[in-house]
Motif scaffolding. Sequence first.
Motif, PDB file in Angstrom:
ATOM      1  N   GLY A 140       0.821  -1.193  -0.018  1.00 54.83           N
ATOM      2  CA  GLY A 140       0.065  -0.123  -0.094  1.00 54.83           C
ATOM      3  C   GLY A 140       0.779   1.265   0.072  1.00 54.83           C
ATOM      4  N   LEU A 141       0.373   2.425  -0.240  1.00 53.87           N
ATOM      5  CA  LEU A 141       1.189   3.398  -0.182  1.00 53.87           C
ATOM      6  C   LEU A 141       1.904   3.783   1.296  1.00 53.87           C
ATOM      7  CD1 LEU A 141       1.814   5.811  -2.130  1.00 53.87           C
ATOM      8  CD2 LEU A 141      -0.321   7.313  -0.977  1.00 53.87           C
ATOM      9  N   ASP A 142       1.374   3.446   2.356  1.00 56.52           N
ATOM     10  CA  ASP A 142       2.114   3.584   3.698  1.00 56.52           C
ATOM     11  C   ASP A 142       2.680   2.019   4.187  1.00 56.52           C
ATOM     12  OD1 ASP A 142      -0.305   2.555   4.312  1.00 56.52           O
ATOM     13  OD2 ASP A 142      -0.491   3.888   5.715  1.00 56.52           O
ATOM     14  N   LYS A 143       2.846   1.103   3.345  1.00 58.09           N
ATOM     15  CA  LYS A 143       3.063  -0.233   3.924  1.00 58.09           C
ATOM     16  C   LYS A 143       4.123  -0.891   3.079  1.00 58.09           C
ATOM     17  CE  LYS A 143       1.170  -4.626   5.831  1.00 58.09           C
ATOM     18  NZ  LYS A 143       1.770  -4.326   7.231  1.00 58.09           N
ATOM     19  N   ALA A 144       5.280  -1.168   3.361  1.00 60.23           N
ATOM     20  CA  ALA A 144       6.331  -1.821   2.520  1.00 60.23           C
ATOM     21  C   ALA A 144       7.194  -2.780   3.482  1.00 60.23           C
ATOM     22  CB  ALA A 144       7.219  -0.311   1.992  1.00 60.23           C
ATOM     23  N   VAL A 145       7.335  -3.795   2.914  1.00 55.31           N
ATOM     24  CA  VAL A 145       8.214  -4.858   3.441  1.00 55.31           C
ATOM     25  C   VAL A 145       9.464  -5.093   2.908  1.00 55.31           C
ATOM     26  CG1 VAL A 145       8.194  -7.628   4.067  1.00 55.31           C
ATOM     27  CG2 VAL A 145       6.244  -6.388   4.298  1.00 55.31           C
ATOM     28  N   PHE A 177       6.416  11.492  21.209  1.00 56.32           N
ATOM     29  CA  PHE A 177       6.562  11.601  19.779  1.00 56.32           C
ATOM     30  C   PHE A 177       5.830  10.653  18.913  1.00 56.32           C
ATOM     31  CE2 PHE A 177      10.069  10.974  16.508  1.00 56.32           C
ATOM     32  CZ  PHE A 177       9.295  11.895  15.468  1.00 56.32           C
ATOM     33  N   ALA A 178       5.095  11.124  18.147  1.00 52.09           N
ATOM     34  CA  ALA A 178       4.377  10.176  17.057  1.00 52.09           C
ATOM     35  C   ALA A 178       4.580  10.916  15.676  1.00 52.09           C
ATOM     36  CB  ALA A 178       2.748  10.332  17.424  1.00 52.09           C
ATOM     37  N   LEU A 179       4.406   9.785  14.762  1.00 53.22           N
ATOM     38  CA  LEU A 179       4.606  10.056  13.276  1.00 53.22           C
ATOM     39  C   LEU A 179       3.271   9.786  12.709  1.00 53.22           C
ATOM     40  CD1 LEU A 179       7.976   8.395  12.305  1.00 53.22           C
ATOM     41  CD2 LEU A 179       7.468  10.914  12.697  1.00 53.22           C
ATOM     42  N   ASN A 180       2.937  10.792  11.558  1.00 54.84           N
ATOM     43  CA  ASN A 180       1.738  10.576  10.666  1.00 54.84           C
ATOM     44  C   ASN A 180       2.355  10.250   9.357  1.00 54.84           C
ATOM     45  OD1 ASN A 180      -0.746  10.638   9.315  1.00 54.84           O
ATOM     46  ND2 ASN A 180      -0.464  12.933   9.371  1.00 54.84           N
ATOM     47  N   VAL A 181       2.641   8.821   9.183  1.00 57.61           N
ATOM     48  CA  VAL A 181       3.184   8.451   7.857  1.00 57.61           C
ATOM     49  C   VAL A 181       2.308   8.148   6.856  1.00 57.61           C
ATOM     50  CG1 VAL A 181       4.771   6.854   6.718  1.00 57.61           C
ATOM     51  CG2 VAL A 181       5.281   7.427   9.188  1.00 57.61           C
ATOM     52  N   VAL A 182       2.264   8.934   5.758  1.00 58.62           N
ATOM     53  CA  VAL A 182       1.167   8.780   4.785  1.00 58.62           C
ATOM     54  C   VAL A 182       1.690   8.161   3.569  1.00 58.62           C
ATOM     55  CG1 VAL A 182      -0.163  10.654   5.818  1.00 58.62           C
ATOM     56  CG2 VAL A 182       1.460  11.197   3.921  1.00 58.62           C
ATOM     57  N   ALA A 183       3.147   7.904   3.170  1.00 56.31           N
ATOM     58  CA  ALA A 183       3.584   7.400   2.360  1.00 56.31           C
ATOM     59  C   ALA A 183       4.902   6.869   2.411  1.00 56.31           C
ATOM     60  CB  ALA A 183       3.506   8.212   0.831  1.00 56.31           C
ATOM     61  N   VAL A 184       5.311   5.768   1.804  1.00 52.18           N
ATOM     62  CA  VAL A 184       6.639   5.351   1.858  1.00 52.18           C
ATOM     63  C   VAL A 184       6.955   5.258   0.173  1.00 52.18           C
ATOM     64  CG1 VAL A 184       6.142   2.813   2.106  1.00 52.18           C
ATOM     65  CG2 VAL A 184       8.371   3.513   2.672  1.00 52.18           C
ATOM     66  N   VAL A 185       8.109   5.994   0.250  1.00 48.65           N
ATOM     67  CA  VAL A 185       8.434   6.005  -1.538  1.00 48.65           C
ATOM     68  C   VAL A 185      10.012   5.583  -1.568  1.00 48.65           C
ATOM     69  CG1 VAL A 185       8.663   7.675  -3.135  1.00 48.65           C
ATOM     70  CG2 VAL A 185       7.027   8.129  -1.486  1.00 48.65           C
ATOM     71  N   ASN A 186      10.367   4.805  -2.711  1.00 44.75           N
ATOM     72  CA  ASN A 186      11.752   4.737  -3.042  1.00 44.75           C
ATOM     73  C   ASN A 186      12.098   6.073  -3.614  1.00 44.75           C
ATOM     74  OD1 ASN A 186      13.649   4.020  -5.483  1.00 44.75           O
ATOM     75  ND2 ASN A 186      13.636   2.204  -4.039  1.00 44.75           N
ATOM     76  N   ASP A 187      13.716   6.338  -3.520  1.00 43.53           N
ATOM     77  CA  ASP A 187      14.236   7.427  -3.805  1.00 43.53           C
ATOM     78  C   ASP A 187      14.183   7.733  -5.293  1.00 43.53           C
ATOM     79  OD1 ASP A 187      15.779   5.216  -4.597  1.00 43.53           O
ATOM     80  OD2 ASP A 187      17.782   6.413  -4.072  1.00 43.53           O
ATOM     81  N   THR A 188      14.070   6.511  -5.990  1.00 48.04           N
ATOM     82  CA  THR A 188      13.870   6.663  -7.459  1.00 48.04           C
ATOM     83  C   THR A 188      12.560   7.311  -7.755  1.00 48.04           C
ATOM     84  OG1 THR A 188      15.137   4.687  -7.703  1.00 48.04           O
ATOM     85  CG2 THR A 188      14.253   5.461  -9.700  1.00 48.04           C
ATOM     86  N   VAL A 189      11.357   6.838  -7.129  1.00 44.20           N
ATOM     87  CA  VAL A 189      10.120   7.234  -7.124  1.00 44.20           C
ATOM     88  C   VAL A 189      10.169   8.755  -6.894  1.00 44.20           C
ATOM     89  CG1 VAL A 189       7.706   7.035  -6.625  1.00 44.20           C
ATOM     90  CG2 VAL A 189       9.122   5.095  -6.997  1.00 44.20           C
TER      91      VAL A 189
END
Length: 444
Positions: A140-145, A177-189
């Motif tokens: 998903g946009l915010d889930k990456a294994v 401290f909390a984070l609102n991560v909405v996207a995990v992205v590869n540097d190329t993307v």
Amino acid sequence: MTSNEDDKACEIAIIRRKVDWLLSPLRLSHSDLQRVQALMRQEMELGLGKETNARSSVCMLPTYVRATPDGTERGEFLALDLGGTNFRVLVVRVAEDSIRIASEIYIIPTSIVQGTGVADLMEQILPLGFTFSFPCQQLGLDKAVLLNWTKGFNASGCVGKDVVQLLRDAAQRKENFALNVVAVVNDTVGTMMSCGYEDPKCEIGLIVGTGTNACYMEEMRNVGTVEGNDGRMCINMEWGAFGDNGCLDHIFTTFDRLVDEKSINPGKQRFEKLISGMYLGEIVRYILLAMVEKQVLFHGKPCTKLQTKDIFKTRFLSTIEIDGLGLRKVLAILRDLDLHATFEDSVLVREVCQTVSLRAAQLCAAGMAAVVEKMRENRGLDQLVVTVGVDGTLYKMHPHFSQNLQQTLQVLAPKCTVTFLQSEDGSGKGAALVAAVACREARP
């Protein structure tokens, strides 16, 4: 000619034959490059197929990035960029007619690179785009294994885990401290998205730095690993692993095999080991050692320092190949390495550097030719006009890499008009833009 002159000419001819014999496996013909291009295309097709994906050395990972910036994004976003030797923290403010960035760069210590995968984080709560530049299966946009580490990283306890959850867990270990991560992205993307904000024709991302990778916009109908046929999705190729299944064995030289065997991940990321900044200096070092052994360099005298892994830095190639740079500068680099070099030695070392970097650029072009030709055929076009967003120290700092890449690509893909746009603010800006687009689309 005198007898001495005859002897000297004969000696020079013998040295020339030995040098050509050592370097000839690295000098790729047009047909060699066409074969690499065809193999990349073949691996891409396998990687996109639901049933064939496991057989491909190019993972072709769906990113779930479906939309690019349209100019209506507004707000303040946090971006974290982990991808090589540096860790970048950015605050990105997206306004109506500008993007403003405040950033800090931190050197990543070896204790983290090869430690337990635990790190402290900056205290700020904003919608966050996380640039994570390692092979991941995105769910998903915010889930990456994380599939595996590359570029010298080997931190334990991370492979097979959701990197976003690891990031959230690290944040929770810090009080309040909390984070609102909405996207995990590869540097190329991220690079593609960053340049896409400047040029709507940018539909490809390319990194050529410590490592190498590419991404591009693929038709959903061709992506067998994700449901749906409408529109396009950005595919993270993870092309650094191209050839891990043996399909590139025919272009691997003795020097490449030595670099691979002595690396932290033997047998992995084999295309990357032919192209990227982490390895080119090592290829040169092994060639120089072979030249010493063949009595054509440094009078054949043993070079103890040259036996040291990574002693010949890839940045030396960039310096040595600068046009107009006198051989005295090359001599200075070699003598700093305790190499008793002559002017003749300097000429040969420069030739070795030029051969290795040219091959890297040509191989990168062969991979890119496969990408642009596939995009052109996907769209049924006689001529494709497309922009590649590009980042990475090798591409930006080497005096000839970008030119050699572009010239070779033009020859291999004549039906594609390709413009290269350097990413000015790095992949972190792109991650913030992915987060901005995600927030925009989430608005009612």
